[in-house]
Design an enzyme around this catalytic site. Sequence first.
Site, short mmCIF file in Angstrom:
data_model
loop_
_atom_site.label_atom_id
_atom_site.label_comp_id
_atom_site.label_asym_id
_atom_site.label_seq_id
_atom_site.Cartn_x
_atom_site.Cartn_y
_atom_site.Cartn_z
N ASP A 11 -6.42 8.30 5.78
CA ASP A 11 -5.60 8.67 4.62
C ASP A 11 -5.83 7.59 3.57
OD1 ASP A 11 -4.39 6.63 6.13
OD2 ASP A 11 -2.37 7.20 5.56
N HIS A 240 -4.13 -3.63 9.21
CA HIS A 240 -3.92 -2.55 10.18
C HIS A 240 -5.24 -1.83 10.51
CE1 HIS A 240 0.46 -2.69 9.50
NE2 HIS A 240 0.27 -2.50 8.21
O1 RIB Z 1 1.42 1.58 9.40
C1 RIB Z 1 0.20 1.23 8.82
C2 RIB Z 1 -0.69 2.43 8.67
O2 RIB Z 1 -0.08 3.38 7.79
C3 RIB Z 1 -2.03 2.14 8.05
O3 RIB Z 1 -2.99 3.02 8.60
C4 RIB Z 1 -1.80 2.44 6.60
O4 RIB Z 1 -3.01 2.71 5.92
C5 RIB Z 1 -0.93 3.64 6.69
O5 RIB Z 1 -1.71 4.79 6.91
CA CA Z 2 -4.33 4.32 7.01
#
Ligand code: RIB
Ligand code: CA
Length: 318
Positions: A11, A240
């Site tokens: 995303d 992340h």
């Molecule tokens: O919680 C972090 C995640 O949520 C990451 O993948 C960030 O890009 C959102 O998609």
């Molecule tokens: Ca993400």
Amino acid sequence: MTTRKLLLDMDTGIDDAMAITYALADGSADLIGVTCCFGNVTNQTAVRNTLDLLSMMGRPDVPVFYGAEHPLNGDSFQVSDACIRIHGANGLGNVSIPHAGTPSDIAAPDFILKAAEEYGENLILVATGALTNLAQALRKNRETFSKIGKIVFMGGALTVEGNVTPYAEANIAVDPEAAKEVLESGIPMTMVGLDVTHKNLLTRKEARRWEGHGKAGKALFDIVSHYIDNELEQKSCSLHDPLAVAAALDGTMVETHLFAMTVVTEGEAAGRTVAQPFASLCENKNVSVALETSPRFVPEFVGKLETFFKQRESQQAD
Ligand code: RIB
Ligand code: CA
């Protein structure tokens, strides 16, 4: 060319952008495509951002696919205020980068299955958004989906609090039903959740090492600066999605523990990833949950991107 093939499902917001760049900078698996979905931004914006980023990073040849526009059990999706604040209204920290490229007309779940059929054991699938495209591919053809060599997803929280509610992490919270289907599928996978991603932070000082190296290095620095200003306590940001890519490409980056996992789909705790209470009695422990990470990750991440931007800058000067 390596035999390992990498497919990203995302995303595309800011940490997804860093994850794409890390995959290209690492280069130990061929990036064969990026399938998109809603989450940080709409599916349409995720596709646009992915095409633009790939072109800026010198890889306009990598195909990009439209995917889910809303959760499995919903018929619409609206980007949250928190996502707009953290990732900017355009998902890239309100930084404008040139538009380039057109998406494929194959739908994301179909491309996932096509890649699974073609590359089987050599295919690594890394999901860094909602698990909706994966759940749809699984529903469509479980046998083919099971051929994927390695599946890693960024999402969930087992031992720590969530980041959108005290219980839920964002990628699971946006489509808990999809996550439940994928995690309960019995198919082996690795979960890279907040348990580890909140321990791997990037400071502005580190990101500044990219800033002086060409348009791509400067743009990613500007994009990431927005994230640093708006995530956590405005001093650093969580890596992340890059950590999920790193764990997929180099298994020594994380230490995992094997569980049977499920996802709460209703009530206050919706979106919580939980180890099945009777996991010891459960034959099918299929989710390797990352609980520790290597101290190598952040320095290697920063250094690989710096080298990548330097190379890109010198290619553009030629
Ligand atoms: O919680 C972090 C995640 O949520 C990451 O993948 C960030 O890009 C959102 O998609
Ligand atoms: Ca993400």
